[in-house]
Design a protein around this motif. Structure first.
Motif, PDB file in Angstrom:
ATOM      1  N   THR A 125      10.408  -3.491   2.451  1.00  0.00           N
ATOM      2  CA  THR A 125       9.527  -3.975   3.511  1.00  0.00           C
ATOM      3  C   THR A 125       8.097  -3.495   3.300  1.00  0.00           C
ATOM      4  O   THR A 125       7.145  -4.253   3.490  1.00  0.00           O
ATOM      5  CB  THR A 125      10.055  -3.500   4.878  1.00  0.00           C
ATOM      6  OG1 THR A 125      11.450  -3.774   4.939  1.00  0.00           O
ATOM      7  CG2 THR A 125       9.365  -4.208   6.010  1.00  0.00           C
ATOM      8  N   LYS A 165       6.545  -5.572   0.509  1.00  0.00           N
ATOM      9  CA  LYS A 165       6.253  -6.947   0.934  1.00  0.00           C
ATOM     10  C   LYS A 165       5.024  -6.995   1.827  1.00  0.00           C
ATOM     11  O   LYS A 165       4.180  -7.878   1.717  1.00  0.00           O
ATOM     12  CB  LYS A 165       7.458  -7.501   1.697  1.00  0.00           C
ATOM     13  CG  LYS A 165       8.633  -7.803   0.785  1.00  0.00           C
ATOM     14  CD  LYS A 165       9.193  -9.169   1.077  1.00  0.00           C
ATOM     15  CE  LYS A 165       9.838  -9.733  -0.163  1.00  0.00           C
ATOM     16  NZ  LYS A 165       9.997 -11.173  -0.088  1.00  0.00           N
ATOM     17  N   ASN A 166       4.939  -6.023   2.741  1.00  0.00           N
ATOM     18  CA  ASN A 166       3.839  -6.017   3.696  1.00  0.00           C
ATOM     19  C   ASN A 166       2.524  -5.636   3.015  1.00  0.00           C
ATOM     20  O   ASN A 166       1.485  -6.228   3.292  1.00  0.00           O
ATOM     21  CB  ASN A 166       4.160  -5.032   4.828  1.00  0.00           C
ATOM     22  CG  ASN A 166       3.215  -5.176   6.001  1.00  0.00           C
ATOM     23  OD1 ASN A 166       2.976  -6.276   6.467  1.00  0.00           O
ATOM     24  ND2 ASN A 166       2.670  -4.064   6.451  1.00  0.00           N
ATOM     25  N   GLU A 192       1.813  -8.606   0.556  1.00  0.00           N
ATOM     26  CA  GLU A 192       2.099  -9.940   1.086  1.00  0.00           C
ATOM     27  C   GLU A 192       2.854 -10.788   0.072  1.00  0.00           C
ATOM     28  O   GLU A 192       2.423 -11.882  -0.314  1.00  0.00           O
ATOM     29  CB  GLU A 192       0.811 -10.618   1.573  1.00  0.00           C
ATOM     30  CG  GLU A 192       0.136  -9.760   2.629  1.00  0.00           C
ATOM     31  CD  GLU A 192      -0.684 -10.546   3.638  1.00  0.00           C
ATOM     32  OE1 GLU A 192      -0.751 -11.775   3.512  1.00  0.00           O
ATOM     33  OE2 GLU A 192      -1.227  -9.911   4.553  1.00  0.00           O
ATOM     34  N   VAL A 193       3.987 -10.240  -0.346  1.00  0.00           N
ATOM     35  CA  VAL A 193       4.845 -10.937  -1.303  1.00  0.00           C
ATOM     36  C   VAL A 193       5.640 -11.995  -0.545  1.00  0.00           C
ATOM     37  O   VAL A 193       6.273 -11.690   0.458  1.00  0.00           O
ATOM     38  CB  VAL A 193       5.815  -9.943  -1.979  1.00  0.00           C
ATOM     39  CG1 VAL A 193       6.618 -10.637  -3.065  1.00  0.00           C
ATOM     40  CG2 VAL A 193       5.064  -8.749  -2.548  1.00  0.00           C
ATOM     41  N   PRO A 194       5.586 -13.255  -0.980  1.00  0.00           N
ATOM     42  CA  PRO A 194       6.234 -14.322  -0.196  1.00  0.00           C
ATOM     43  C   PRO A 194       7.763 -14.212  -0.178  1.00  0.00           C
ATOM     44  O   PRO A 194       8.358 -13.520  -0.995  1.00  0.00           O
ATOM     45  CB  PRO A 194       5.794 -15.603  -0.906  1.00  0.00           C
ATOM     46  CG  PRO A 194       5.317 -15.191  -2.248  1.00  0.00           C
ATOM     47  CD  PRO A 194       4.899 -13.769  -2.169  1.00  0.00           C
ATOM     48  N   TRP A 195       8.356 -14.930   0.810  1.00  0.00           N
ATOM     49  CA  TRP A 195       9.821 -15.025   0.909  1.00  0.00           C
ATOM     50  C   TRP A 195      10.384 -15.469  -0.438  1.00  0.00           C
ATOM     51  O   TRP A 195       9.815 -16.342  -1.090  1.00  0.00           O
ATOM     52  CB  TRP A 195      10.228 -16.056   1.964  1.00  0.00           C
ATOM     53  CG  TRP A 195      10.477 -15.469   3.313  1.00  0.00           C
ATOM     54  CD1 TRP A 195       9.678 -14.588   3.937  1.00  0.00           C
ATOM     55  CD2 TRP A 195      11.579 -15.749   4.189  1.00  0.00           C
ATOM     56  NE1 TRP A 195      10.210 -14.286   5.169  1.00  0.00           N
ATOM     57  CE2 TRP A 195      11.364 -14.975   5.352  1.00  0.00           C
ATOM     58  CE3 TRP A 195      12.709 -16.558   4.112  1.00  0.00           C
ATOM     59  CZ2 TRP A 195      12.259 -15.001   6.427  1.00  0.00           C
ATOM     60  CZ3 TRP A 195      13.583 -16.599   5.179  1.00  0.00           C
ATOM     61  CH2 TRP A 195      13.365 -15.821   6.330  1.00  0.00           C
TER      62      TRP A 195
END
Lengths: 482, 198
Positions: free
Chosen positions: B21, B24-25, B28-31
């Motif tokens: 998490t 990703k945050n 800003e790694v996409p889904w």
């Protein structure tokens, strides 16, 4: 009427198709308003607004003020609280709590003291929570966040209580004793046979501490909760100031001796007790037998819907009763379940729990794209043996049917995390109902990224009579491939 | 110059996914693209273990060896980075990587791959500057600001360690000394019913 007041629309908010008498109030998060917050160690912190309320949201204070205004008693409710542009002042709200919070020790944590703690966070020891030697006078001797109980008025500067019931410290240093919560003596009447006759015997148990007291206590033994009368007996009432005495006598009316520490709004009784090294709530024994509860010592009782109906006769649930305003019909429900052979129809135990990614009902966390990606579907854990019997493969859609005939469509997680005969569901999902996606029912733009079935639609009747807690952990279900 | 390394202490990982998490945050790694993921083996069984995996920034990296356009390079800190301007999304590196680190966005039908994405050790791309254009391609460059990878910084049990390889080795040695070598000696508990306490 249904009012949902939350930063995110909850499961209930999206469940109903009705257009009337349903209100969604968008409430600010804690980051959008000032105010005091208690942490799980009983420390209180002053929080500052980080961002202005976004969209059309309002904070809890404003909503309560506007509601009180609408109902016509805002002037009374907020008579001690400054209100500007419908915004009650957070500092005044805490002061109001302080004035009424003597009994819980939420009285000494004034906004001024808490703000001084926030401004001097570096002046507290990380282990003991006590302020360090170089701390400024306004926080000297304090424990960080003035953990409950922080006795008396803010003016007497109690340091807060880092560890409860610590007799190795003076009460004014955060020490204390066990609360004498259940009186001073317990009388137990038992019937015994004496000379061939049944006679009633009386046994008396001292509920106060014996030979145990906190450091510096002038009373070297157990003592009851403090009242004006107790102070008089000890001759300590002379330590009260005149305004304190006047207030106590005004509160007590014809019987001022009965005014206890918790309702003495002057804080005088607490102050005097502390001066003599005593804790206002008394010095009693801890009890292991809770004689005023239905089961003084916990005993085994079969769940209302049990996979072992053969044990119900020996370990039934509580007898039928009305508790406060709520009827408890668990006994009848349990009996009916046994008579109808529910356990044969629904042979799997269902229990529920939490996932690390989500919190509570999950509306907030399922709306977070990083967390939502990690848990995209509501699911049920099922043992490989049970899955094989039902022809269920890992990851496939299944119908879960509850013992009261509700149903949910979720994915199967075939795993040995659960034993044979046991299933488990996380409780963070919502937004589907009996297989139907309710996404269209959310106001535009407020629907969480991930929706799913709520396990509460499958769990069944029952609640704990002592606490009123519902039964979300012991249910029966059947699982079938969808 | 320090040689940057990752170490995931499988005795400590609790599969909380905070590293995933945080990554990703931060970037800003996409889904669907995972620069880091937590892998659990023997889930629900005795001996269950979780380990947090990402690009390990190998010495003599296999991805670089197979790349037909030579888009990989190793920084002075030992971090393996690549240029998305050069990458053609061929997928060779995915086959070469022993850890499954390279990720590809789906850019169209028929399974065509976009440019490869992977963990940068929070060190950005070929251009070390923290510009918006670099952020979109590679995420933030924390190393340039003197900060370590956020996944390890966020790790609640300090299972995941990131930083100077010598310092990480020292921390791990202390742990093994304290726990006893039985903590890592596979099978000792089963075979001899004992762990070796330090």
């Amino acid at each position: 009427m249904l009012v949902v007041a939350d930063p995110h629309p909850t499961t209930w908010a999206a469940l109903s198709e009705r257009k009337d008498n349903t209100y969604l109030l968008p409430i600010c998060t804690q980051f959008e308003c000032d105010g005091s917050r208690t942490a799980s160690n009983r420390s209180v912190q002053w929080g500052q607004q980080v961002v202005k309320p976004i969209f059309e949201s309002k904070n809890d204070y404003e909503v309560m003020y506007l509601l009180a205004k609408k109902l016509g008693f805002a002037d009374l409710m907020f008579k001690n609280i400054k209100v500007e542009n419908n915004q009650p002042l957070a500092e005044d709200l805490l002061r109001e709590i302080n004035r009424g919070g003597f009994s819980t020790g939420y009285s000494g944590q004034s906004p001024e003291r808490l703000k001084a703690h926030m401004a001097n966070q570096d002046k507290f020891d990380l282990v003991s929570l006590r302020s360090t030697k170089d701390a400024p006078p306004e926080i000297a001797g304090d424990y960080y966040g003035l953990p409950w109980p922080c006795w008396g008025t803010p003016a007497i500067r109690h340091p807060g209580t880092h560890q409860l019931y610590n007799t190795n410290l003076h009460v004014k240093e955060g020490g204390g004793t066990f609360r004498a919560r259940f009186g001073v003596e317990r009388v137990v009447k038992t019937k015994v046979m004496e000379d061939g006759k049944e006679v009633e015997k009386e046994q008396r148990f001292n509920l106060l501490a014996e030979g145990s007291f906190s450091v510096g206590s002038e009373l070297k033994d157990g003592y009851p909760e403090f009242t004006y009368g107790v102070l008089k007996k000890l001759g300590w009432d002379k330590d009260l100031t005149d305004p304190e005495r006047e207030r106590i006598e005004k509160i007590g009316g014809n019987n001022p001796d009965n005014v206890g520490w918790a309702i003495d709004l002057s804080g005088g009784i607490i102050r005097v007790a502390l001066e003599h090294g005593c804790i206002p709530f008394g010095n009693g024994k801890a009890r292991a037998a809770a004689w005023n509860l239905l089961d003084p010592v916990p005993v085994h009782r079969e769940p209302i819907y049990t996979p072992r109906p053969d044990l119900v006769a020996k370990y039934p649930t509580y007898p039928k009763a009305v508790r406060f305003r709520v009827p408890d019909i668990g006994f009848d429900v349990q009996k009916a379940a046994v008579d109808k052979g529910i356990a044969k129809q629904f042979p799997l135990v269902l229990t529920s729990g939490r996932l690390v990614e989500y919190e509570g009902g999950g509306e907030e966390t399922r709306s977070n794209k990083w967390l939502a990606e990690l848990q995209q579907d509501s699911f049920i854990e099922i043992n490989p043996a049970d899955a094989t019997e039902r022809g269920i493969k890992d990851g496939q859609w299944v119908w879960v049917t509850g013992a009261e005939n509700s149903k949910a469509r979720v994915k199967a997680l075939v795993t040995q995390r659960v034993g044979k005969g046991v299933t488990w569901m996380p409780f963070h999902f919502g937004g589907w109902w009996q297989g139907q996606d309710q996404r269209k029912n959310y106001p535009a733009g407020t629907d969480p990224i991930v929706l799913g079935e709520s396990v509460n639609s499958i769990t069944t009747y029952g609640y704990d009579p002592a606490t009123g807690m519902q039964e979300p952990k012991a249910a029966l279900c059947q699982v079938a491939a969808a | 110059m320090a040689r940057m390394k990752f170490l995931c202490d499988a005795d400590r990982c609790i599969e909380c996914n905070a590293c995933v998490t945080a990554c990703k945050n931060e970037h800003e790694v996409p889904w669907g693209i995972n620069r880091r993921r937590v892998v659990t083996i023997n889930d629900g069984q005795p001996g269950e273990r979780s380990v947090s995996m990402a690009c390990m920034h190998c010495t003599d990296a296999p991805c670089a060896a197979v790349c037909p356009v030579n888009c990989f390079f190793t920084t002075a800190d030992g971090v393996v980075l690549h240029s998305k301007d050069l990458c053609i999304g061929c997928g060779y590196c995915f086959y070469a990587c022993p850890f499954g680190a390279p990720q590809y966005p789906r850019v169209g039908n028929f399974g065509s791959r976009g440019k490869m994405d992977k963990c940068t050790f929070c060190a950005g791309g070929p251009d070390p500057a923290n510009t918006q254009a670099n952020f979109v391609q590679y995420g933030t460059n924390r190393l340039a600001e003197g900060k370590l990878p956020l996944c390890a910084e966020m790790c609640s049990t300090k299972s995941l360690l990131a930083g100077d390889g010598d310092i990480i080795a020292k921390i791990y040695k202390e742990r093994v000394a304290k726990r006893g070598y039985g903590s890592g000696a596979w099978g000792w508990k089963t075979a001899y019913r004992e762990t070796i306490a330090g």
